[in-house]
Write an enzyme that holds these catalytic residues in place. Structure first.
Site, PDB file in Angstrom:
ATOM      1  N   ASP A  52      17.074  56.055 -99.335  1.00  0.00           N
ATOM      2  CA  ASP A  52      18.072  55.074 -98.910  1.00  0.00           C
ATOM      3  C   ASP A  52      19.159  54.966 -99.995  1.00  0.00           C
ATOM      4  O   ASP A  52      18.847  54.760-101.178  1.00  0.00           O
ATOM      5  CB  ASP A  52      17.345  53.722 -98.745  1.00  0.00           C
ATOM      6  CG  ASP A  52      18.178  52.676 -98.038  1.00  0.00           C
ATOM      7  OD1 ASP A  52      19.078  53.056 -97.257  1.00  0.00           O
ATOM      8  OD2 ASP A  52      17.910  51.466 -98.245  1.00  0.00           O
ATOM      9  N   GLU A  82      27.826  58.388 -95.169  1.00  0.00           N
ATOM     10  CA  GLU A  82      28.370  57.068 -94.807  1.00  0.00           C
ATOM     11  C   GLU A  82      29.881  57.039 -94.961  1.00  0.00           C
ATOM     12  O   GLU A  82      30.442  57.541 -95.930  1.00  0.00           O
ATOM     13  CB  GLU A  82      27.748  55.957 -95.677  1.00  0.00           C
ATOM     14  CG  GLU A  82      28.337  54.576 -95.341  1.00  0.00           C
ATOM     15  CD  GLU A  82      27.549  53.386 -95.891  1.00  0.00           C
ATOM     16  OE1 GLU A  82      26.403  53.576 -96.333  1.00  0.00           O
ATOM     17  OE2 GLU A  82      28.089  52.269 -95.857  1.00  0.00           O
TER      18      GLU A  82
HETATM   19  P1  13P Z   1      19.130  44.416 -94.629  1.00  0.00           P
HETATM   20  O1  13P Z   1      19.413  43.826 -95.971  1.00  0.00           O
HETATM   21  O2  13P Z   1      19.952  43.755 -93.560  1.00  0.00           O
HETATM   22  O3  13P Z   1      17.679  44.407 -94.299  1.00  0.00           O
HETATM   23  O4  13P Z   1      19.597  45.950 -94.659  1.00  0.00           O
HETATM   24  C1  13P Z   1      18.782  46.934 -95.239  1.00  0.00           C
HETATM   25  C2  13P Z   1      19.478  48.235 -95.400  1.00  0.00           C
HETATM   26  O5  13P Z   1      20.534  48.497 -94.865  1.00  0.00           O
HETATM   27  C3  13P Z   1      18.810  49.251 -96.231  1.00  0.00           C
HETATM   28  O6  13P Z   1      19.615  50.380 -96.393  1.00  0.00           O
HETATM   29  O1  G3H Z   2      20.247  48.520 -98.796  1.00  0.00           O
HETATM   30  C1  G3H Z   2      19.500  48.178 -99.680  1.00  0.00           C
HETATM   31  C2  G3H Z   2      18.051  47.963 -99.433  1.00  0.00           C
HETATM   32  O2  G3H Z   2      17.810  46.658 -98.980  1.00  0.00           O
HETATM   33  C3  G3H Z   2      17.262  48.294-100.663  1.00  0.00           C
HETATM   34  O3  G3H Z   2      17.352  47.275-101.598  1.00  0.00           O
HETATM   35  O4  G3H Z   2      18.090  48.527-103.596  1.00  0.00           O
HETATM   36  O5  G3H Z   2      17.025  46.249-103.811  1.00  0.00           O
HETATM   37  O6  G3H Z   2      15.643  48.237-103.150  1.00  0.00           O
HETATM   38  P1  G3H Z   2      17.019  47.610-103.149  1.00  0.00           P
HETATM   39 ZN    ZN Z   3      21.694  50.019 -96.528  1.00  0.00          ZN
END
Ligand code: 13P
Ligand code: G3H
Ligand code: ZN
Length: 311
Positions: A82, A134
């Site tokens: 992510d 993105e």
């Molecule tokens: P939320 O903070 O709305 O759960 O979004 C999570 C997200 O986009 C992780 O990439």
């Molecule tokens: O988009 C972000 C996610 O909620 C992950 O959060 O970077 O604090 O693990 P983090």
């Molecule tokens: Zn995100």
């Protein structure tokens, strides 16, 4: 069942008018709660790991826990990075067994975003890994990056075709008014998403999977549970479930959820300690937290994503 990429998941989700949940994972109880729910609901699944999660739990622990979940549930699971911020973190996750990575070049210039995304795609595709790019920036907090609402910008539909063609990405995250974290709209503000932008993107990229970040609904039941058990969260407004269902019926094939998991877990643990203040065995409070996550994910799969009974 080995780990899978999201290619088949997205193809079927696009055709079927539903979306795959991409849930952020940080520890064993979160992974177990999510995968137990997906197994019961017969839902394909994306488990995603942020840089912060890798720092907290270490890549190898999360990878082994996810492999254990695959063995335990026999589910098709895609493991995804992510918000990869540069080529090196994407490479490290590809080399370390992830089946999907996001290269988040959204805060770079259009040309720089294309260059870094193209580089990740070349490395990933040679190794059978898929890539999410993105365009457009969301407000909110990711790791240490805090994007204010003023600095956020919607995706420009006139850029998406060129971006996808020149990078070769497999899916595209767009900004249509969602944001990260629990505070997505100002108190009293009516939540709104730019479905006109999504429609325009869909027209320009027919059949191409779109991703929605910042898609937690900030479920009021959990905010209430936190505040009734010693917490002090201000009013928090998330993305209404009907808007997410609408997005899932359109080109959105991946919906990212993290904050709702955090709220469910925290609400449950706070409640447990309020009711059992003398407890000190972590299993006593982590077991109900895992159950809360499982219930939340079942609800998302059934009532929001529509990915139940798809395997
Ligand atoms: P939320 O903070 O709305 O759960 O979004 C999570 C997200 O986009 C992780 O990439
Ligand atoms: O988009 C972000 C996610 O909620 C992950 O959060 O970077 O604090 O693990 P983090
Ligand atoms: Zn995100």
């Amino acid at each position: 069942m080995p780990l899978v990429t999201s290619t088949e998941m997205f193809r079927k989700a696009y055709e079927g008018g539903y979306a795959i949940g991409a849930f952020n994972v940080n520890n064993m109880e979160i992974i177990q709660g999510i995968t137990e729910a997906a197994k019961e609901e017969k839902s394909p699944l994306i488990l995603q790991v942020s840089a912060g999660a890798r720092k907290y739990a270490k890549h190898v622990y999360l990878m082994k826990l996810i492999e254990a979940a695959v063995e335990d549930t026999n589910l098709p699971i895609c493991v995804h990075l992510d918000h990869g911020e540069d080529f090196d973190v994407c490479k490290s996750c590809i080399d370390g067994g992830f089946t999907s990575v996001m290269i988040d070049g959204s805060s770079r210039s259009f040309e720089d975003n294309i260059a870094v995304t193209r580089r990740v795609v070349e490395y990933a595709h040679e190794r059978g890994v898929v890539v999410e790019g993105e365009l457009g920036t969301l407000a909110g907090i990711e790791d240490d990056v805090n994007v204010s609402a003023e600095d956020a910008s919607y995706t420009r539909p006139d850029q998406v075709q060129e971006f996808v063609e020149r990078t070769g990405v497999d899916s595209l995250a767009i900004a249509i008014g969602t944001s990260h974290g629990a505070y997505k709209f100002k108190p009293g503000q009516k939540p709104q998403l730019r479905f006109d932008i999504l429609e325009e993107v869909q027209k320009r990229l027919p059949g191409f999977p779109i991703v929605l970040h910042g898609a937690s609904s900030v479920i009021p039941e959990f905010v209430k549970m936190i505040n009734e058990n010693g917490g002090n969260m201000p009013d928090a407004i998330g993305i209404p479930e009907d808007m997410l269902r609408k997005a899932a019926s359109m080109a959105v094939c991946k919906i990212n959820i993290d904050s709702d998991l955090r709220l469910a877990m925290t609400g449950s643990i706070r409640k447990h300690f309020n009711e059992h203040p003398a407890d000190f065995d972590p299993r006593k409070y982590l077991a109900p937290a895992r159950t809360a996550i499982k219930g939340l994910v079942s609800h998302k799969i059934r009532e929001v994503l529509g990915s139940n009974d798809k395997i």
